[in-house]
Design a protein around this motif. Structure first.
Motif, short mmCIF file in Angstrom:
data_model
loop_
_atom_site.label_atom_id
_atom_site.label_comp_id
_atom_site.label_asym_id
_atom_site.label_seq_id
_atom_site.Cartn_x
_atom_site.Cartn_y
_atom_site.Cartn_z
N LEU A 1 0.83 -1.20 0.00
CA LEU A 1 0.00 0.00 0.00
C LEU A 1 0.87 1.26 0.00
O LEU A 1 0.50 2.28 -0.58
N SER A 2 2.04 1.16 0.61
CA SER A 2 2.94 2.32 0.65
C SER A 2 3.42 2.72 -0.74
O SER A 2 3.82 3.86 -0.96
N PHE A 3 3.38 1.81 -1.73
CA PHE A 3 3.77 2.14 -3.10
C PHE A 3 2.80 3.15 -3.71
O PHE A 3 3.11 3.80 -4.70
N PHE A 4 1.62 3.26 -3.14
CA PHE A 4 0.63 4.22 -3.61
C PHE A 4 0.56 5.44 -2.69
O PHE A 4 -0.33 6.27 -2.83
N SER A 5 1.48 5.52 -1.75
CA SER A 5 1.59 6.65 -0.82
C SER A 5 0.33 6.82 0.03
O SER A 5 -0.06 7.94 0.36
N PHE A 6 -0.30 5.71 0.36
CA PHE A 6 -1.45 5.74 1.26
C PHE A 6 -1.02 5.26 2.63
O PHE A 6 -0.17 4.39 2.76
N GLU A 7 -1.66 5.81 3.66
CA GLU A 7 -1.46 5.33 5.02
C GLU A 7 -2.40 4.17 5.27
O GLU A 7 -3.53 4.17 4.79
N ALA B 1 -2.01 4.31 -15.44
CA ALA B 1 -3.26 4.41 -14.66
C ALA B 1 -2.98 4.39 -13.16
O ALA B 1 -3.60 5.16 -12.40
N ASP B 2 -2.07 3.55 -12.72
CA ASP B 2 -1.70 3.53 -11.30
C ASP B 2 -1.13 4.89 -10.88
O ASP B 2 -1.44 5.40 -9.80
N GLY B 3 -0.31 5.48 -11.74
CA GLY B 3 0.23 6.81 -11.46
C GLY B 3 -0.86 7.86 -11.41
O GLY B 3 -0.83 8.77 -10.57
N ALA B 4 -1.84 7.76 -12.30
CA ALA B 4 -2.96 8.71 -12.30
C ALA B 4 -3.75 8.62 -11.01
O ALA B 4 -4.17 9.64 -10.45
N LEU B 5 -3.94 7.40 -10.51
CA LEU B 5 -4.62 7.22 -9.23
C LEU B 5 -3.85 7.92 -8.12
O LEU B 5 -4.44 8.65 -7.30
N CYS B 6 -2.55 7.73 -8.10
CA CYS B 6 -1.71 8.40 -7.08
C CYS B 6 -1.76 9.92 -7.25
O CYS B 6 -1.77 10.65 -6.27
N TRP B 7 -1.78 10.39 -8.49
CA TRP B 7 -1.81 11.83 -8.76
C TRP B 7 -3.06 12.46 -8.16
O TRP B 7 -3.01 13.58 -7.65
N THR B 8 -4.19 11.74 -8.20
CA THR B 8 -5.42 12.29 -7.62
C THR B 8 -5.31 12.47 -6.12
O THR B 8 -6.06 13.24 -5.54
N HIS B 9 -4.35 11.78 -5.51
CA HIS B 9 -4.11 11.92 -4.07
C HIS B 9 -2.88 12.78 -3.77
O HIS B 9 -2.51 12.94 -2.61
N GLY B 10 -2.26 13.30 -4.84
CA GLY B 10 -1.21 14.29 -4.67
C GLY B 10 0.19 13.80 -4.42
O GLY B 10 1.10 14.59 -4.24
N GLN B 11 0.42 12.49 -4.46
CA GLN B 11 1.79 12.01 -4.24
C GLN B 11 1.97 10.59 -4.76
O GLN B 11 0.99 9.88 -4.98
N GLY B 12 3.21 10.22 -5.00
CA GLY B 12 3.56 8.87 -5.42
C GLY B 12 3.40 8.58 -6.90
O GLY B 12 3.73 7.48 -7.34
N TYR B 13 2.93 9.54 -7.69
CA TYR B 13 2.65 9.25 -9.09
C TYR B 13 3.90 8.97 -9.90
O TYR B 13 3.89 8.15 -10.80
N TRP B 14 5.00 9.65 -9.58
CA TRP B 14 6.23 9.40 -10.36
C TRP B 14 6.82 8.03 -10.07
O TRP B 14 7.64 7.53 -10.84
#
Length: 136
Positions: A38-44, A98-111
């Motif tokens: 889950l940390s790969f998506f920058s979520f707690e 698409a995974d990066g776009a999901l992270c982008w909507t949460h403001g981090q981890g997209y790169w």
């Protein structure tokens, strides 16, 4: 000349195998250690037990998806044609975008995703370019 014997084919085969192995490893990680994945998506991780159970289940689905993508790349690489490998890699790169776009909507981890997606896309294009053309 068969793909494995040409310099381009050897590079594509090795690079494809590397990415396939990374996908399988990340998928296994997501199934065994969902909080780490889950940390790969920058979520707690969630605080509640019920929420954690849901996240663990969703991370298992994500893990199976990654394992599947890795196995499909292996199959296309070792048993398919350069064209099938190329399209498999291109579609796989779209998943990474698409995974990066999901992270982008949460403001981090997209790169973390957008950094490797273009590499897979280029590998797919190179594999398509190594396909012998058919004239109709």
């Amino acid at each position: 000349m068969p793909r494995a014997q040409s310099p381009r084919g050897s590079f594509l085969s090795l690079a494809s195998t590397l990415f396939a192995t990374i996908f399988v490893a990340c998928g296994i990680n997501a199934c065994i250690r969902p909080t780490h994945a889950l940390s790969f998506f920058s979520f707690e991780p969630p605080a509640g037990a019920a929420d954690q159970k849901l996240v663990d289940s969703l991370m298992a689905v994500y893990g199976v998806r990654d394992i599947f993508m890795g196995l499909v790349i292996y199959i296309a690489n070792f048993m398919g044609t350069p064209k099938s490998l190329g399209w498999t890699l291109i579609v796989t790169s779209l998943v990474a975008f698409a995974d990066g776009a999901l992270c982008w909507t949460h403001g981090q981890g997209y790169w973390d995703h957008w950094g490797y997606a273009p590499i897979i896309l280029v590998l797919g294009a190179l594999a398509l370019g190594s396909s012998p053309s058919k004239s109709n």
